[in-house]
Design a protein around this motif. Structure first.
Motif: not given
Length: 336
Positions: A138-167
């Motif tokens: 569980x990773x909590x990001x305390x920020x405005x949604x307008x400032x959130x950049x998902x490309x900066x979140x390494x948790x979305x990546x795995x050794x095999x590439x991009x994880x299946x991602x549900x928003x």
């Protein structure tokens, strides 16, 4: 402020615009709402749904949580190897329940607020119990949604590439929905060679009156329907009629209006006309719903421009919540 004739003209305009796009706004049924199973938590696991003083919390929210699980399962998105990103997460109850349902998925929780009794503290507590279900990250990001950049979140990546991602989000107020869709657009448009944009999007919609012109995701679509910038504020005000059963739309708490620090003022009362003499309660509800759906049509088109198939679903019964419509988007060609 509109007089009665101006109000009638605006409602005629809403009806005409709605008729043109109504096919895209039909509410779909993905799962049988009367046959959704209740997700039972393990007896030893602390349930954040019971953390509030009154029993009304569970009776109101638990059926909605169960429906979100059922819809994600129908979309084949309720898997432990997926990563779930919750926008406007609050205390994170829904993320915690999804983690339990998947047997230990990873989660990113985004909210600008600071909350006591966060659900992830229950995750840490249950990890101390050797008989409990495994829990993911569980990773909590305390920020405005307008400032959130998902490309900066390494948790979305795995050794095999991009994880299946549900928003996802349950009742993401007003402009916070538009900010979330903009966030997804930014990820899709990123110059990075690896796209971390979500495979599945599930947003339970609410509070269209709290939308704002500045963050609205698809201004061009709204204007192309024949409306003006000023009519945007009138339509978001009239959308209150869908759920309030009152004549005057109430001003919202500005701290809750759109999940960002760029909140616009709540819409002013659109008319001084004695509305009870113009429209019945049922007619006002119908007008309010059409106003909501016209704003949602712009969002649907915005997501389609990114390569998603999009539908609106009635995700729970109206006696559970009057805000019972969700927007679901999946990569084109994968929606059953």
């Amino acid at each position: 402020m509109l007089d009665q004739s101006q109000l009638l003209a605006l409602v005629d305009k809403v009806n005409t615009a709605y008729e043109k796009v109504s096919k895209d706004l039909e509410l779909q049924q993905m799962v049988d709402l009367d046959a959704i199973p209740h997700f039972e938590l393990k007896p030893h696991t602390a349930d954040p749904r019971a953390l509030t003083p009154t029993g009304a919390f569970s009776s109101k929210h638990s059926p909605q949580h169960d429906s979100v699980l059922a819809h994600l399962r129908h979309l084949n998105a309720l898997n432990s190897d997926s990563i779930f990103v919750e926008y406007g997460a609050g205390r994170g109850t829904l993320s915690w329940i999804i983690s339990q349902a998947t047997g230990g998925s990873d989660h990113i929780l985004i909210d600008r607020g600071h909350f006591r009794r966060k659900a992830e503290t229950r995750v840490r507590s249950s990890e101390k119990d050797p008989g409990s279900r495994p829990n993911g990250l569980f990773v909590r990001v305390q920020a405005d949604i307008k400032d959130f950049d998902m490309t900066k979140m390494p948790q979305l990546l795995s050794s095999a590439g991009v994880k299946k991602h549900v928003a996802f989000s349950k009742h993401l107020c007003g402009a916070a929905t538009d900010l979330t869709l903009r966030c997804i657009k930014s990820a899709k448009s990123s110059e990075s060679t690896t796209s971390v944009a979500p495979n599945v999007v599930f947003i339970a919609l609410c509070c269209h009156q709290k939308c704002g012109w500045k963050p609205f995701c698809n201004k061009s679509c709204f204007l192309d329907m024949g409306f003006s910038r000023d009519e945007f504020d009138l339509i978001r005000a009239l959308s209150c009629w869908a759920v309030c059963r009152i004549v005057t739309p109430t001003a919202a708490d500005p701290q809750q209006s759109d999940g960002s620090s760029d909140d616009e003022a709540p819409p002013a009362e659109p008319t001084s006309a004695p509305l009870k003499q113009v429209y019945s309660v049922e007619e006002r509800e119908e007008i309010g719903n059409k106003c909501k759906r016209l704003l949602d049509f712009c969002r649907i088109q915005y997501l389609r421009s990114m390569g998603y198939d999009v539908v609106l679903v009635r995700y729970c019964q109206k006696n559970i919540t009057p805000e019972n419509v969700a927007m679901i988007a999946v990569k084109q060609g994968t929606l059953a």
